[in-house]
Motif scaffolding. Structure first.
Motif: not given
Length: 270
Positions: A168-175, A198-214
């Motif tokens: 149930l933790s987004p940081l541990h769900i596959r990007p 920032h940590r979650f955003h980077l994980k998603v982006v490094e997994g090749g998926e789309e994320s925008a952070l402001a």
């Protein structure tokens, strides 16, 4: 505009939703809004002003009320299952009123962002639905102790996690489980540090998926509840274009298998 308030979807007194469908929003995704309050406070009415602001941009939306832990919910998956049942009924209701009845974007405020992100990943495996995107305002991506969240939240976080802390933790769900993401976070958030966004955003982006952070200057954990104040306006300036881009996007169905997504991060003063 079609507007229905406190429509029941389940047996509990808090099982109801509000639905707003403005003219011109037909055949686009419905934005589902989930309130914050750390699963003990907050009501769906908290996001009515946001829904009305979205309607001004011809964006259809709904805000769901659900049980708190004090109302009998045992853990986070209980809440997610309850909201999932509400979404099915809301999409049926929206289909009767001209929407496509299958497409949605999830938006969460504060701890509701954890619900939105986790639910987006779970619903992405449902072939009957099209999850076009997810928006987290006050990004809550972790249930782990030691990640810098306020110590006063430990009890609520542990109860939400139950026996499924990482599931149930987004940081541990596959990007690749996530649809396109928009992450908004205040740099003055005293409950969840911006470093987690920032940590979650980077994980998603490094997994090749789309994320925008402001990261928005001077804002705390919740800021979309009043779209007329400084923080609400800054959030809407990003939320509305994101929804307009993804609500009808024909490439959305391919988003889960397309490795070519790009991510962007920014710091901004609202």
């Amino acid at each position: 505009m079609y507007c229905a308030l406190k429509v029941p979807y389940g047996p509990h007194a808090r099982n109801h939703y509000d639905l707003f469908i403005p003219e011109g929003s037909e055949e686009s995704a419905l934005t589902i809004c989930l309130h914050g309050g750390w699963w003990s406070q907050g009501r769906n009415e908290d996001l009515r002003l946001l829904c009305l602001a979205l309607a001004e941009s011809r964006i259809a939306s709904a805000t769901i009320d659900f049980r708190s832990f004090a109302d009998g919910a045992r853990a986070g998956q209980d809440l997610i299952d309850e909201i999932r049942g509400a979404i099915v009924k809301i999409l049926d209701d929206s289909a009767v009123n001209g929407m496509d009845g299958r497409s949605l974007i999830l938006l969460g405020s504060g701890s509701g962002s954890l619900l939105a992100l986790t639910l987006a990943a779970q619903l992405g495996e449902d072939p009957k639905l099209r999850v076009r995107g997810a928006i987290a305002c006050g990004v809550t991506p972790s249930l782990d102790h030691g990640d810098g969240m306020a110590g006063t939240l430990a009890k609520a976080i542990d109860q939400f996690a139950g026996t499924q802390r990482h599931a149930l933790s987004p940081l541990h769900i596959r990007p690749e489980a996530f649809p396109p993401l928009l992450l908004l976070h205040g740099d003055a958030d005293a409950e969840v540090p911006a470093k987690l966004a920032h940590r979650f955003h980077l994980k998603v982006v490094e997994g090749g998926e789309e994320s925008a952070l402001a990261v928005l200057s001077g804002l705390g954990h919740q800021f979309v509840e009043n779209p007329m104040d400084r923080g609400g306006k800054a959030a809407l300036e990003r939320i509305v274009p994101f929804i307009q881009e993804h609500a009808r996007a024909p490439e959305a169905e391919a988003s889960f298998c397309d490795p070519g997504h790009r991510g962007a991060a920014e710091s901004s003063q609202p």
